[in-house]
Scaffold this active site. Structure first.
Site, PDB file in Angstrom:
ATOM      1  N   LYS A  13       0.872  -1.172   0.000  1.00  0.00           N
ATOM      2  CA  LYS A  13       0.000   0.000   0.000  1.00  0.00           C
ATOM      3  C   LYS A  13       0.906   1.218   0.000  1.00  0.00           C
ATOM      4  O   LYS A  13       1.833   1.309   0.807  1.00  0.00           O
ATOM      5  CB  LYS A  13      -0.885  -0.012   1.245  1.00  0.00           C
ATOM      6  CG  LYS A  13      -1.845   1.151   1.334  1.00  0.00           C
ATOM      7  CD  LYS A  13      -2.750   0.986   2.543  1.00  0.00           C
ATOM      8  CE  LYS A  13      -3.789   2.078   2.595  1.00  0.00           C
ATOM      9  NZ  LYS A  13      -4.728   1.862   3.716  1.00  0.00           N
ATOM     10  N   ASP A 109     -13.280   2.417  11.189  1.00  0.00           N
ATOM     11  CA  ASP A 109     -13.834   2.399   9.825  1.00  0.00           C
ATOM     12  C   ASP A 109     -14.276   0.985   9.451  1.00  0.00           C
ATOM     13  O   ASP A 109     -13.911   0.466   8.396  1.00  0.00           O
ATOM     14  CB  ASP A 109     -12.816   2.947   8.826  1.00  0.00           C
ATOM     15  CG  ASP A 109     -13.461   3.384   7.507  1.00  0.00           C
ATOM     16  OD1 ASP A 109     -14.695   3.583   7.476  1.00  0.00           O
ATOM     17  OD2 ASP A 109     -12.732   3.518   6.509  1.00  0.00           O
TER      18      ASP A 109
END
Length: 197
Positions: A13, A109
């Site tokens: 990432k 989240d």
């Protein structure tokens, strides 16, 4: 990518840090917050972080490469899932969350797109990009971060977020998997907050 030193496939990432200076500091801080939060965790239902670093204007996190699909895609493609499968997925995510909470990390989240299901049926919690460590001041009060549809009222209001916020969000995910619709759907964050009350 492939890690040549130990001959394993990893997921990488990255974020581009070539942004305006005020944005750069915020994004870089949140990126390293994710690495620090998830890197402290070692649980079968949480993606494993292997390495973090920076090369020029690119910061990266090397993590476990997961085969499988996002729960969001499964829900969109397959419709309503069998009750046993739903309960198994949610129980696995709850176990991963309980472990994170024991280590004083609130994910903040939880949503179908942040739950990956492997071909073997293992549910994996990913993306700790806005996670908050109980001892950290990095994520400030009165800043709303997350996906409003799955946020607890206190998270929408930008006040104290706790493990209960994650549990609330997981409950909203469970509702959606069972019914095929979101518990609160609105055009604005304010409207979602109004519907929750």
């Amino acid at each position: 990518a492939k890690d040549p030193l130990i001959d394993r496939v990893v997921a990488i990432k990255t974020i581009n840090l070539g942004l305006a200076m005020d944005e750069k500091d915020e994004y870089e801080g949140r990126f390293y917050q994710e690495a620090k939060a998830a890197g402290r965790l070692n649980h079968p239902n949480i993606v494993t972080i292997y390495d973090v670093g920076k090369s020029g204007d690119v910061a990266y996190i090397a993590m476990e490469f997961l085969q499988g699909r996002e729960l969001r895609d499964i829900m969109n493609d397959d419709g309503l899932l069998p009750v046993g499968q739903v309960l198994d997925i949610v129980a696995q995510v709850a176990q991963g969350l309980a472990y994170a909470h024991e280590h004083e990390i609130v994910h903040r989240d939880i949503k179908p797109a942040n739950i990956k299901i492997t071909p073997q049926g293992k549910a994996m919690l990913v993306d700790f990009g806005i996670a908050k460590m109980a001892t950290s001041s990095k994520t400030k009060t009165n800043i709303v971060l997350g996906t409003p549809t799955y946020m607890s009222p206190e998270q929408i209001e930008g006040t104290h977020v706790s493990v209960q916020s994650d549990i609330y969000a997981l409950g909203l995910v469970l509702f959606e998997i069972f019914t095929g619709r979101r518990a609160f759907k609105a055009d604005s964050v304010q409207e979602i907050l109004r519907l929750q009350r």
